[in-house]
Motif scaffolding. Structure first.
Motif, PDB file in Angstrom:
ATOM      1  N   ARG A 131     -76.750  37.900   3.908  1.00 39.21           N
ATOM      2  CA  ARG A 131     -76.777  38.620   5.182  1.00 39.21           C
ATOM      3  C   ARG A 131     -77.136  40.084   4.973  1.00 39.21           C
ATOM      4  NH1 ARG A 131     -72.016  37.272   9.526  1.00 39.21           N
ATOM      5  NH2 ARG A 131     -72.891  35.351  10.316  1.00 39.21           N
ATOM      6  N   LEU A 154     -80.299  42.260   6.292  1.00 30.80           N
ATOM      7  CA  LEU A 154     -80.092  43.490   7.047  1.00 30.80           C
ATOM      8  C   LEU A 154     -80.924  44.639   6.457  1.00 30.80           C
ATOM      9  CD1 LEU A 154     -78.414  44.601   9.427  1.00 30.80           C
ATOM     10  CD2 LEU A 154     -76.706  45.308   7.774  1.00 30.80           C
ATOM     11  N   LEU A 176     -84.511  44.146   7.330  1.00 31.05           N
ATOM     12  CA  LEU A 176     -84.721  44.482   8.748  1.00 31.05           C
ATOM     13  C   LEU A 176     -84.757  46.001   8.957  1.00 31.05           C
ATOM     14  CD1 LEU A 176     -85.009  43.262  11.570  1.00 31.05           C
ATOM     15  CD2 LEU A 176     -82.542  43.300  11.779  1.00 31.05           C
ATOM     16  N   LEU A 177     -83.854  46.719   8.284  1.00 29.33           N
ATOM     17  CA  LEU A 177     -83.815  48.184   8.409  1.00 29.33           C
ATOM     18  C   LEU A 177     -85.108  48.811   7.883  1.00 29.33           C
ATOM     19  CD1 LEU A 177     -80.126  48.934   7.399  1.00 29.33           C
ATOM     20  CD2 LEU A 177     -81.151  49.310   9.635  1.00 29.33           C
ATOM     21  N   LEU A 195     -87.768  48.161  10.438  1.00 29.97           N
ATOM     22  CA  LEU A 195     -87.637  49.013  11.628  1.00 29.97           C
ATOM     23  C   LEU A 195     -88.073  50.446  11.334  1.00 29.97           C
ATOM     24  CD1 LEU A 195     -84.277  47.652  13.002  1.00 29.97           C
ATOM     25  CD2 LEU A 195     -86.538  47.306  13.966  1.00 29.97           C
ATOM     26  N   CYS A 247     -91.684  50.858  11.625  1.00 26.67           N
ATOM     27  CA  CYS A 247     -92.218  50.808  12.996  1.00 26.67           C
ATOM     28  C   CYS A 247     -92.568  52.204  13.507  1.00 26.67           C
ATOM     29  CB  CYS A 247     -91.202  50.177  13.950  1.00 26.67           C
ATOM     30  SG  CYS A 247     -91.030  48.426  13.699  1.00 26.67           S
ATOM     31  N   GLN A 248     -92.095  53.255  12.827  1.00 27.64           N
ATOM     32  CA  GLN A 248     -92.321  54.629  13.264  1.00 27.64           C
ATOM     33  C   GLN A 248     -93.705  55.153  12.851  1.00 27.64           C
ATOM     34  OE1 GLN A 248     -90.142  56.516  15.060  1.00 27.64           O
ATOM     35  NE2 GLN A 248     -88.764  54.806  15.245  1.00 27.64           N
ATOM     36  N   LYS A 249     -94.618  54.249  12.525  1.00 26.76           N
ATOM     37  CA  LYS A 249     -95.957  54.641  12.103  1.00 26.76           C
ATOM     38  C   LYS A 249     -96.719  55.244  13.285  1.00 26.76           C
ATOM     39  CE  LYS A 249     -99.641  52.659   9.337  1.00 26.76           C
ATOM     40  NZ  LYS A 249    -100.284  51.403   8.971  1.00 26.76           N
ATOM     41  N   GLU A 250     -97.411  56.347  13.010  1.00 23.86           N
ATOM     42  CA  GLU A 250     -98.104  57.073  14.085  1.00 23.86           C
ATOM     43  C   GLU A 250     -99.424  56.389  14.451  1.00 23.86           C
ATOM     44  OE1 GLU A 250     -99.532  60.942  12.970  1.00 23.86           O
ATOM     45  OE2 GLU A 250     -98.931  61.779  14.897  1.00 23.86           O
ATOM     46  N   VAL A 265     -97.492  54.769  23.338  1.00 25.43           N
ATOM     47  CA  VAL A 265     -96.117  55.186  23.665  1.00 25.43           C
ATOM     48  C   VAL A 265     -95.550  55.946  22.472  1.00 25.43           C
ATOM     49  CG1 VAL A 265     -93.752  54.402  24.099  1.00 25.43           C
ATOM     50  CG2 VAL A 265     -95.637  53.312  25.268  1.00 25.43           C
ATOM     51  N   PHE A 266     -94.986  57.090  22.743  1.00 23.64           N
ATOM     52  CA  PHE A 266     -94.294  57.838  21.691  1.00 23.64           C
ATOM     53  C   PHE A 266     -93.116  58.572  22.320  1.00 23.64           C
ATOM     54  CE2 PHE A 266     -97.778  60.445  23.275  1.00 23.64           C
ATOM     55  CZ  PHE A 266     -97.201  61.673  23.497  1.00 23.64           C
ATOM     56  N   TYR A 267     -92.314  59.172  21.479  1.00 25.60           N
ATOM     57  CA  TYR A 267     -91.124  59.875  21.968  1.00 25.60           C
ATOM     58  C   TYR A 267     -91.146  61.335  21.506  1.00 25.60           C
ATOM     59  CZ  TYR A 267     -89.048  55.497  23.523  1.00 25.60           C
ATOM     60  OH  TYR A 267     -88.807  54.334  24.196  1.00 25.60           O
ATOM     61  N   SER A 293     -84.266  61.878  23.436  1.00 26.86           N
ATOM     62  CA  SER A 293     -85.559  61.365  22.968  1.00 26.86           C
ATOM     63  C   SER A 293     -86.289  60.857  24.203  1.00 26.86           C
ATOM     64  CB  SER A 293     -85.353  60.223  21.979  1.00 26.86           C
ATOM     65  OG  SER A 293     -84.699  60.709  20.839  1.00 26.86           O
ATOM     66  N   GLN A 352     -83.741  58.326  25.905  1.00 20.14           N
ATOM     67  CA  GLN A 352     -82.474  57.932  25.284  1.00 20.14           C
ATOM     68  C   GLN A 352     -81.792  59.114  24.612  1.00 20.14           C
ATOM     69  OE1 GLN A 352     -83.421  54.228  22.890  1.00 20.14           O
ATOM     70  NE2 GLN A 352     -85.336  54.448  24.013  1.00 20.14           N
TER      71      GLN A 352
END
Lengths: 154, 345
Positions: B2, B6, B9-10, B13, B16-19, B30-32, B39, B95
Motif C-alpha cells: 500500500r 501511495l 501515486l504521489l 501527482l 502533473c504540475q508540468k507547464e 488551465v493553471f493556478y 490558489s 482553493q
C-alpha cells in the motif's frame, strides 16, 4: 479491526451485526480542479441478513492532501514568476456514508462481500469554510480468515 | 504494498504540475496563481495566437467565471481573441486553507496584478490585454485602473454593468425600483410584487445599511424578471448545463459563494466609491449596459462614462438586458467587444 460480532433475532428474521474500525486510503481525480489523497479512520456498522444481503453505515475523521490540477505560479514582490511544484493543501476531514451489499459466504462458500456505499466527505478549513463532496464507493471485500474457516468446515 | 502504491501515486501527482502553454487558435489552458493563502484558477480559452487577451473579472463577490463561458462566446469571441476566465479568491474553483482574513479589496487588486504578471510570463510581455469587469468586477476594475501602475498594464477596459460606487449604486437602485414600480403597477400583471417593492423603497430612503443594500439588490434581481422585454436567463441552469464539459466543481462554487456573500468583505464594499478618482482614467473604455439593470442602473454607467478622462470611450445600452448583458444580449456583447479590441489592440 473488528471489535464486535453478534447475532440478533428480532421476530423471525436473523442477521449478523458487525462493528469495525477501519483505516482507508482513498484517492479521486477531478480534472482541472485537484487530485485528493485522503486517509480516514472509520467506525463501520454492517448488518448482514441470513439471505446474504447487507446494509452498512460508517463515520469517521481523516486527513486529506490535495494536489492542484494545473501548473501553479507564484509571483514575488519584484514580479519574478516561479512554479510551485507541490501546490495543494492539507485539510482535516470527516466522512459519513451508508450503503448496501451482498455477502456470498452466507449462501455459497465464497468469502467475498460486494458492496456499494455513498459517502459524503467534508474537508476544512477550505477557503475558511467547509467543502463537501459526495463520493460513490464500489467495493469487493475478500476475507482470508473466512476462507480458511470455510475450507475447514468442508 | 500500500505504501509503495501511495509513493508512486504521489510521484505521479507531482509530475502533473508540468507547464503547458498553448499558442493556437483553439487553446484551452488551465493553471493556478497562488497568492496570500489562495490558489486561484485561471482558464485561458480561445485564440491565443492572436496575442489579444480579455481578462474577465467576474461579479460577486464569490460568484465564479464558469457562468460566462458560454458556447456563443466561444464561437463568436474566442475565435478572435483569448478569453481569460479568472476565479477570484474564495470563488469558483479557487482553493485555499484558512484564508478569510485576506478577503479584502486591496488583496484582490494585488491578486489581479499577479494574474496579469503570470499571463505576460506565459504568453509574452507584449501581449494586448483588456480587462472586462462585470458587476462587482467593475469595482475591482475601477480600483485597479485608478492606481498608478494599473493602466500601464492593459490596453483598455470593458465595463459591463459594473459598479464603481456602491453608495451611489444603492441610491440609484432604489430610485429605479420606485420609478419603474410606480409606472408598472397600473399595467403589469405583477402588481402585488411591485407594490411590495414600492413599499420597501418608500420605507427605506437613504443611508442604507448593509442589510438594506442587500435587500435592494434582491429586489433588483427580481424586478428585471417582471419586465416583459428583458431576456430571461437561468444562471444556475447555465452552470449545471456545462458541468461535464467545463468539469465544474459544483460544491466548491457553492460553498465559496455562500462564504463570500456573508463575509465581512461586504461591509468594506458597501462604502467603496471610486467616482472621485475616475478622472485619472485615460485608456480606451467601452461601457455596456442593460437598459433594465436594476442592480447597477444605467445612471451608474453614465456616472462612470462621464467622469473618466479617456478620449476614446463609448457607451452602448442593450434594450433587452437587465444586469447580465454579457449573457442576455450575447450578439451585441460579442459584436461590440470584437470591434473594440480590434481597434485598440
Amino acid at each position: 479491526m473488528k471489535y464486535m460480532d453478534l447475532i440478533v433475532k428480532p421476530s423471525l428474521k436473523s442477521f449478523y451485526k458487525k462493528r469495525y474500525i477501519s483505516g482507508t486510503i482513498s484517492w479521486y481525480h477531478h480534472p482541472q480542479f485537484h487530485d485528493n489523497i485522503y486517509l480516514t479512520i472509520e467506525w463501520l456498522l454492517r448488518r448482514i441478513r441470513s439471505d446474504g444481503f447487507s446494509s452498512e453505515f460508517s463515520i469517521g475523521p481523516g486527513v486529506s492532501r490535495t494536489f492542484l490540477a494545473g501548473t501553479t505560479y507564484e509571483v514575488n514582490d519584484n514580479g519574478t514568476v516561479s512554479i510551485d511544484h507541490k501546490a495543494g493543501y492539507y485539510y482535516a476531514m470527516i466522512t459519513a456514508g451508508g450503503g448496501f451489499g451482498y455477502d456470498f459466504s452466507m449462501k455459497k462458500k465464497i468469502p467475498v462481500l460486494m458492496y456499494t456505499r455513498f459517502n459524503m466527505i467534508t474537508m476544512f478549513p477550505y477557503n475558511s469554510t467547509i467543502y463537501f463532496r459526495p463520493v460513490l464507493e464500489l467495493g469487493i471485500k475478500y476475507s482470508p480468515r473466512k476462507a480458511k474457516a470455510l475450507v475447514k468446515k468442508t | 504494498m500500500r505504501i509503495a502504491s501511495l509513493i508512486i501515486l504521489l510521484l505521479f501527482l507531482s509530475s502533473c504540475q508540468k507547464e503547458t502553454i498553448t499558442i493556437s487558435e483553439k487553446a484551452s489552458d488551465v493553471f493556478y496563481v497562488e497568492n496570500a493563502g489562495a490558489s486561484m484558477r485561471v482558464l485561458v480559452e480561445g485564440n491565443t495566437a492572436s496575442n489579444t487577451f480579455i481578462l474577465l473579472i467576474h461579479g460577486g463577490p464569490g460568484a465564479s467565471s464558469y457562468v460566462y463561458n458560454t458556447s456563443y462566446i466561444s464561437r463568436n469571441l474566442e475565435n478572435n481573441c483569448a478569453m481569460v476566465y479568472w476565479d477570484q479568491r474564495n470563488a469558483g474553483a479557487s482553493q485555499g486553507g484558512s484564508n478569510g482574513t485576506y478577503l479584502h479589496l486591496d488583496q484582490m487588486i494585488d491578486d489581479l496584478k499577479k494574474v496579469i504578471e503570470v499571463l505576460k510570463y506565459r504568453y509574452g510581455q507584449n501581449m494586448s490585454l483588456f480587462l472586462l469587469g462585470h458587476s462587482f468586477g467593475g469595482l475591482v476594475a475601477a480600483d485597479f485602473i485608478t492606481r498608478p501602475e494599473g493602466q500601464s498594464m492593459i490596453k483598455g477596459l470593458i465595463n459591463a454593468d459594473g459598479s464603481h460606487n456602491y453608495p451611489l449604486n444603492d441610491t440609484l437602485t432604489r430610485q429605479m425600483l420606485l420609478n419603474t414600480g410606480l409606472s408598472e403597477v397600473p399595467k403589469s400583471k405583477k402588481t402585488a410584487k411591485w407594490e411590495k417593492i414600492i413599499q420597501y423603497c418608500l420605507q427605506h430612503t437613504g443611508n442604507f445599511s448593509i442589510e438594506e443594500s442587500q435587500q435592494l439588490e434582491t429586489y433588483g434581481m427580481k424586478a428585471e424578471t417582471y419586465i416583459k422585454s428583458v431576456k430571461k436567463i437561468n444562471l444556475v441552469g447555465t452552470v449545471l448545463d456545462h458541468t461535464i464539459t467545463d468539469k465544474s466543481p459544483l460544491t466548491s462554487i457553492l460553498v465559496n459563494l455562500l462564504y463570500s456573500e456573508d463575509s465581512n468583505f461586504n461591509k468594506e464594499l458597501a462604502v467603496s466609491n471610486f467616482s472621485g478618482s475616475l478622472y485619472k482614467v485615460t485608456i480606451p473604455v467601452l461601457c455596456l449596459w442593460g437598459k433594465y439593470d436594476f442592480i447597477c442602473p444605467v445612471e451608474l454607467g453614465e456616472d462612470f462614462y462621464n467622469k473618466i478622462s479617456s478620449a476614446d470611450k463609448k457607451m452602448v445600452i442593450s434594450p433587452i438586458s437587465g444586469h447580465n448583458l454579457i449573457l442576455q444580449d450575447e450578439k451585441l456583447f460579442c459584436d461590440e467587444v470584437n470591434a473594440f479590441v480590434l481597434k485598440y489592440r
